[in-house]
Motif scaffolding. Structure first.
Motif, PDB file in Angstrom:
ATOM      1  N   SER A 131      -6.167  -7.884   3.347  1.00  0.00           N
ATOM      2  CA  SER A 131      -4.775  -7.561   3.144  1.00  0.00           C
ATOM      3  C   SER A 131      -4.042  -7.269   4.576  1.00  0.00           C
ATOM      4  N   ARG A 132      -4.751  -7.292   5.579  1.00  0.00           N
ATOM      5  CA  ARG A 132      -3.910  -7.098   7.055  1.00  0.00           C
ATOM      6  C   ARG A 132      -3.196  -8.393   7.018  1.00  0.00           C
ATOM      7  N   PHE A 133      -3.286  -9.425   6.576  1.00  0.00           N
ATOM      8  CA  PHE A 133      -2.537 -10.653   6.612  1.00  0.00           C
ATOM      9  C   PHE A 133      -1.191 -10.514   5.847  1.00  0.00           C
ATOM     10  N   TYR A 134      -1.289  -9.601   5.109  1.00  0.00           N
ATOM     11  CA  TYR A 134       0.227  -9.175   4.416  1.00  0.00           C
ATOM     12  C   TYR A 134       1.321  -8.748   5.442  1.00  0.00           C
ATOM     13  N   GLU A 135       0.812  -8.025   6.433  1.00  0.00           N
ATOM     14  CA  GLU A 135       1.802  -7.391   7.372  1.00  0.00           C
ATOM     15  C   GLU A 135       2.976  -8.177   7.946  1.00  0.00           C
ATOM     16  N   PRO A 136       2.591  -9.648   8.412  1.00  0.00           N
ATOM     17  CA  PRO A 136       3.653 -10.274   8.792  1.00  0.00           C
ATOM     18  C   PRO A 136       4.781 -10.680   7.759  1.00  0.00           C
ATOM     19  N   LEU A 137       4.123 -10.896   6.625  1.00  0.00           N
ATOM     20  CA  LEU A 137       5.130 -11.251   5.475  1.00  0.00           C
ATOM     21  C   LEU A 137       6.032 -10.070   5.280  1.00  0.00           C
ATOM     22  N   VAL A 138       5.461  -8.713   5.158  1.00  0.00           N
ATOM     23  CA  VAL A 138       6.122  -7.526   4.999  1.00  0.00           C
ATOM     24  C   VAL A 138       7.293  -7.437   6.096  1.00  0.00           C
ATOM     25  N   ARG A 139       6.828  -7.567   7.219  1.00  0.00           N
ATOM     26  CA  ARG A 139       7.803  -7.265   8.463  1.00  0.00           C
ATOM     27  C   ARG A 139       8.948  -8.334   8.552  1.00  0.00           C
ATOM     28  N   ALA A 140       8.502  -9.424   8.135  1.00  0.00           N
ATOM     29  CA  ALA A 140       9.580 -10.638   8.155  1.00  0.00           C
ATOM     30  C   ALA A 140      10.730 -10.478   7.047  1.00  0.00           C
ATOM     31  N   TYR A 141      10.245  -9.950   5.746  1.00  0.00           N
ATOM     32  CA  TYR A 141      11.317 -10.106   4.861  1.00  0.00           C
ATOM     33  C   TYR A 141      11.692  -8.460   4.305  1.00  0.00           C
ATOM     34  N   GLU A 142      11.276  -7.564   5.194  1.00  0.00           N
ATOM     35  CA  GLU A 142      11.611  -6.287   4.928  1.00  0.00           C
ATOM     36  C   GLU A 142      13.452  -6.117   5.272  1.00  0.00           C
ATOM     37  N   PRO A 143      13.738  -6.506   6.292  1.00  0.00           N
ATOM     38  CA  PRO A 143      15.166  -6.559   6.522  1.00  0.00           C
ATOM     39  C   PRO A 143      15.915  -7.164   5.462  1.00  0.00           C
ATOM     40  N   VAL A 144      15.644  -8.235   4.956  1.00  0.00           N
ATOM     41  CA  VAL A 144      16.180  -8.821   3.980  1.00  0.00           C
ATOM     42  C   VAL A 144      16.164  -7.999   2.763  1.00  0.00           C
ATOM     43  N   ALA A 145      14.937  -7.480   2.364  1.00  0.00           N
ATOM     44  CA  ALA A 145      14.577  -6.875   1.165  1.00  0.00           C
ATOM     45  C   ALA A 145      15.671  -5.410   1.184  1.00  0.00           C
ATOM     46  N   GLN A 146      15.661  -4.885   2.279  1.00  0.00           N
ATOM     47  CA  GLN A 146      16.407  -3.615   2.411  1.00  0.00           C
ATOM     48  C   GLN A 146      17.930  -3.653   2.268  1.00  0.00           C
ATOM     49  N   ARG A 147      18.409  -4.754   2.664  1.00  0.00           N
ATOM     50  CA  ARG A 147      19.827  -4.975   2.547  1.00  0.00           C
ATOM     51  C   ARG A 147      20.247  -5.465   0.907  1.00  0.00           C
ATOM     52  N   VAL A 148      19.248  -6.260   0.546  1.00  0.00           N
ATOM     53  CA  VAL A 148      19.368  -6.466  -1.046  1.00  0.00           C
ATOM     54  C   VAL A 148      19.508  -5.340  -2.010  1.00  0.00           C
ATOM     55  N   ALA A 149      18.314  -4.480  -1.793  1.00  0.00           N
ATOM     56  CA  ALA A 149      18.087  -3.377  -2.459  1.00  0.00           C
ATOM     57  C   ALA A 149      19.441  -2.372  -2.243  1.00  0.00           C
ATOM     58  N   LEU A 150      19.783  -2.232  -1.156  1.00  0.00           N
ATOM     59  CA  LEU A 150      21.058  -1.357  -0.717  1.00  0.00           C
ATOM     60  C   LEU A 150      22.155  -1.873  -1.523  1.00  0.00           C
ATOM     61  N   GLY A 151      22.340  -2.905  -1.530  1.00  0.00           N
ATOM     62  CA  GLY A 151      23.642  -3.573  -2.124  1.00  0.00           C
ATOM     63  C   GLY A 151      23.688  -3.473  -3.704  1.00  0.00           C
ATOM     64  N   ILE A 152      22.231  -3.378  -4.356  1.00  0.00           N
ATOM     65  CA  ILE A 152      22.277  -3.347  -5.854  1.00  0.00           C
ATOM     66  C   ILE A 152      22.016  -1.819  -6.014  1.00  0.00           C
ATOM     67  N   LEU A 153      21.329  -1.055  -5.197  1.00  0.00           N
ATOM     68  CA  LEU A 153      21.170   0.520  -5.656  1.00  0.00           C
ATOM     69  C   LEU A 153      22.107   1.334  -5.015  1.00  0.00           C
ATOM     70  N   GLY A 154      22.913   1.003  -4.009  1.00  0.00           N
ATOM     71  CA  GLY A 154      23.876   1.847  -3.326  1.00  0.00           C
ATOM     72  C   GLY A 154      23.289   3.185  -2.407  1.00  0.00           C
ATOM     73  N   ASP A 155      22.197   3.238  -2.376  1.00  0.00           N
ATOM     74  CA  ASP A 155      21.695   4.362  -1.476  1.00  0.00           C
ATOM     75  C   ASP A 155      20.426   3.991  -0.752  1.00  0.00           C
ATOM     76  N   ALA A 156      20.312   4.418   0.606  1.00  0.00           N
ATOM     77  CA  ALA A 156      19.328   4.132   1.269  1.00  0.00           C
ATOM     78  C   ALA A 156      17.812   4.299   0.982  1.00  0.00           C
ATOM     79  N   ASP A 157      17.528   5.647   0.487  1.00  0.00           N
ATOM     80  CA  ASP A 157      16.525   6.134   0.293  1.00  0.00           C
ATOM     81  C   ASP A 157      15.917   5.400  -1.028  1.00  0.00           C
ATOM     82  N   GLY A 158      16.719   5.405  -2.113  1.00  0.00           N
ATOM     83  CA  GLY A 158      16.386   4.319  -3.294  1.00  0.00           C
ATOM     84  C   GLY A 158      16.076   3.037  -2.897  1.00  0.00           C
TER      85      GLY A 158
END
Lengths: 221, 137
Positions: free
Chosen positions: A52-79
């Motif tokens: 499972s440690r090999f999942y970390e680079p994928l998470v770190r690479a895609y989380e900025p994209v994911a956070q922007r998309v989720a924020l745009g869809i949900l409208g709040d940072a915590d959600g």
């Protein structure tokens, strides 16, 4: 554009250090989308094998994209943060069903999109319009640019509020296109619709946004 | 007449050059088309600027990592406990203790297990029917 997998090519990384790979494919050209995909496929293969440690680079690479998309869809940072976290966990559990011939990004964004929809259904209140200054970084402007910046900031505030008034289907397609800059092909893959539908959906989304602005009784600058 | 889908493709740079020129020619003669193009173009620029301003807050890796590893920990713990319990029961039943002592100890152990199980089931039922379970502090 696929985000760079920094963790995958870092010092001490077994992939970068040339660990033997099963079924080696023809070497892709470094720095190209093919090379990125090959690295992703290898990371995923290792995750599926239980490392499972090999999942970390994928998470770190895609989380900025994911956070922007989720924020745009949900409208709040915590959600958005919770949705991103759950989406990565769901994606990890489903990695054995991932087709390595495909790109990880649209596949993961599809999971994230479903997670955001679940979250919207769960909370019932729908899009939570957080104040823009709680969500967005404030940029400092010089005096001469202040008036122009104020107008543009006001326009963005109006858009942000109007985004909360349109359907989740329309919001998703706008977020994927405008905020994340995906091509029609990538949006089609993420949303699970034919590419021909994307243009039509974008038109309806933009028109809905325009109508929402009109209903708010404001003049969009 | 240019369909709306075509205008969207032009706006997003997804039209081949030949079709793009047709849209440009149509815009020269249609005020409405030109107005739509300008409005949607401005929306596009502002939405892109929104995206550039969105802040991302830290990494979720530590939480994801914990959630991934947790089920493995539980499986190992439960399997280990089950094996130890089975071995303990077997060792106790085959030991030289008197039958009465085994029956009394077995009764206490089974009774405790039943009480614990019923308390757990009650708690589970409460959790399922709790109307406030979705509310975060």
């Amino acid at each position: 554009m696929t985000p760079p997998l920094e963790g995958a090519a870092g010092e001490g990384d077994p992939l970068a250090a040339g660990m033997p790979m099963k079924d080696p494919a023809p070497a892709p050209v470094p720095g190209t989308a093919g090379a990125e995909r090959a690295v992703e496929a290898e990371l995923i293969r290792k995750c599926v094998a239980g490392q499972s440690r090999f999942y970390e680079p994928l998470v770190r690479a895609y989380e900025p994209v994911a956070q922007r998309v989720a924020l745009g869809i949900l409208g709040d940072a915590d959600g958005a943060r919770d949705a991103v976290q759950q989406a990565f966990i769901r994606a990890y559990d489903a990695l054995d069903r991932f087709d390595p011939e495909r790109s990880f990004r649209p596949w993961f964004l599809q999971i994230l999109r479903n997670q955001c929809r679940d979250e919207l259904r769960r909370r019932k209140a729908g899009f939570e319009v957080q104040r823009m200054d709680a969500v967005l970084a404030q940029r400092l402007a010089g005096d001469e640019d202040a008036a122009r910046d104020h107008r543009r900031t006001r326009a963005r505030e109006l858009l942000w509020t109007a985004l909360g008034r349109i359907s989740v289907e329309h919001r998703e397609v706008l977020v994927l296109k405008e905020i994340e800059g995906l091509s029609y092909g990538e949006i089609a893959e993420t949303a699970g619709v034919p590419e021909g539908t994307v243009a039509s959906r974008l038109f309806h989304a933009r028109r809905a946004l325009r109508e929402a602005l009109e209903e708010m009784g404001v003049e969009y600058p | 007449m240019i369909p709306h889908d075509e205008l969207m493709r032009y706006l997003d740079g997804e039209l081949p050059p030949e079709r793009a020129r047709e849209v440009e020619r149509a815009m020269e003669t249609s005020t409405e088309l030109r107005r739509d193009f300008l409005l949607y173009g401005r929306m596009k620029t502002d939405l892109q600027a929104l995206g550039e301003q969105m802040e991302t807050h830290g990494t979720v890796w530590s939480s994801v990592s914990r959630a991934i590893v947790r089920p493995v920990g539980w499986i190992l713990f439960l399997v280990g406990t089950a094996i130890w319990l089975a071995y303990g029961i077997y060792a106790y039943l085959t030991s030289a203790e008197s039958l009465v002592e085994k029956l009394v100890t077995g009764g206490i152990a089974v009774g405790l297990a039943m009480l614990l199980l019923s308390a757990l089931l009650d708690r589970l039922q409460d959790l399922r029917s709790d109307p406030y379970r979705g509310i975060q502090q």
